[in-house]
Design a protein around this motif. Structure first.
Motif: not given
Length: 64
Positions: A57, A53, A33, A35-37, A12, A61
């Motif tokens: 998101c 991001l 993004c 992560y979530c697109e 991380r 994070l």
């Protein structure tokens, strides 16, 4: 803290460092993004050059 937790924390932190390096370099922002697109709004892309991001998101994070 066990081994798995230490490994997760290192990964991380490495991801955060990589993201900060991209931001400081002023690179081109992603349009979606990582992560979530979902689409990253133009305002965020202009305000945060090099972002990958969406705001939600990124906040998630940072609070992990």
């Amino acid at each position: 803290m066990d081994h798995a937790q230490r490994l997760e924390e290192r990964e991380r932190n490495a991801g955060i460092a990589e993201a900060r390096a991209r931001l400081s370099s002023g690179g081109e922002s992603a349009t979606y993004c990582a992560y979530c697109e979902e689409p990253i709004p133009e305002g965020r892309r202009k305000a945060m050059p090099g972002c990958t991001l969406c705001r939600d998101c990124q906040e998630e994070l940072e609070t992990m």
